[in-house]
Design an enzyme around this catalytic site. Sequence first.
Site, PDB file in Angstrom:
ATOM      1  N   LYS A 149      10.307   8.202 -23.070  1.00 14.05           N
ATOM      2  CA  LYS A 149       9.474   9.379 -22.904  1.00 14.05           C
ATOM      3  C   LYS A 149      10.183  10.594 -23.477  1.00 14.05           C
ATOM      4  O   LYS A 149      11.396  10.762 -23.301  1.00 14.05           O
ATOM      5  CB  LYS A 149       9.191   9.615 -21.417  1.00 14.05           C
ATOM      6  CG  LYS A 149       8.447   8.475 -20.724  1.00 14.05           C
ATOM      7  CD  LYS A 149       6.989   8.444 -21.112  1.00 14.05           C
ATOM      8  CE  LYS A 149       6.210   7.452 -20.273  1.00 14.05           C
ATOM      9  NZ  LYS A 149       4.760   7.487 -20.585  1.00 14.05           N
ATOM     10  N   LYS A 245      -5.718   0.871 -21.488  1.00 16.71           N
ATOM     11  CA  LYS A 245      -5.265   0.721 -20.104  1.00 16.71           C
ATOM     12  C   LYS A 245      -6.479   0.503 -19.211  1.00 16.71           C
ATOM     13  O   LYS A 245      -7.500   1.196 -19.357  1.00 16.71           O
ATOM     14  CB  LYS A 245      -4.514   1.972 -19.637  1.00 16.71           C
ATOM     15  CG  LYS A 245      -3.220   2.255 -20.385  1.00 16.71           C
ATOM     16  CD  LYS A 245      -2.581   3.545 -19.887  1.00 16.71           C
ATOM     17  CE  LYS A 245      -1.289   3.853 -20.628  1.00 16.71           C
ATOM     18  NZ  LYS A 245      -0.716   5.165 -20.233  1.00 16.71           N
TER      19      LYS A 245
END
Length: 326
Positions: A149, A245
């Site tokens: 990230k 997702k």
Amino acid sequence: MAALAIRAERWPLAAVFVIARGAKTEAEVVVAEIAEGPYRGRGEAVPYAHYGETVEGVLDQIECVRRKVEAGAGRATLQGLLPPGAARNALDCALWDLEAKRSGVRAWTLAGRTRLDPVKTCFTISLGPPGDMAEAARANARRPMLKLKIGGPDDLDAVVAVRAAAPRARLIVDANEALSFDELRRLAPELARLDVKLLEQPLPAAEDAVLEGYESPVPLCADESLHTRAELAACARRYGRVNIKLDKTGGLTEALALAAEARAMGLGLMVGCMVATSLAMAPALILAQGVEFVDLDGPLLLTRDREPGLAFIGSVIEPPSPDLWG
């Protein structure tokens, strides 16, 4: 008549999980269980504040359709009863599981697959100082793929540190909408030099139209910009890959349709997850078959997982047992 039970659960994380938008120390999930005679189907979903969801709100959404679900509404009907999101995901996955239990046929067979193969997941390194991210990468350097990230262009130092700590791992960088277009254009060549294989959602979803016509030196993947088939045409003009997702699509039913349409348009696929237990990951394994980039490491980030859970052998996820799902 079926009987629907819903509940909220909290699962502590092994370490603070930090992305560009904030930090969390636990996974808050909603579980739906649909019982019919001796059979029980379960689904797990993660309410996501970035999309305006709360645990209470998701529970309320499910309550609003309780009578129709208990009266026998199936997956096709469910698509019109609830919008895409966590509430529909929990119910949709529970209905898949229930049908598998009732029929004695595994869920992947119901989805048109003859078998379910193990898949390799990446392992996520949360945002932090470069030294901390390098330490986490070094501890997981033998994994085939790491996802790190970042929170802005200044985090290039962290990517450099991770690459040095895990020189053989394939790298994915996830910006979670943290970059401007100018920052992306400056950062992308550096990421390509570091052999980053994929950059997820560099720009805010509302601002990514500027990507049309941009030839990025590192492949770009839509995440927050893509929820269902409704956004697919726009994403195809801006990205080469899309991250699907279940919590965004509102369940496996829409996710499978989205994946098929994305493939038909020539888009590459990534299958991702929110941080949750193995119950949330199991349906996504059907979606992840043959997909190059898989990010279903949620249970690896928890202090403990649901029992029975998925079997992780390093970064390889084995198919779920019927006691877990499907």
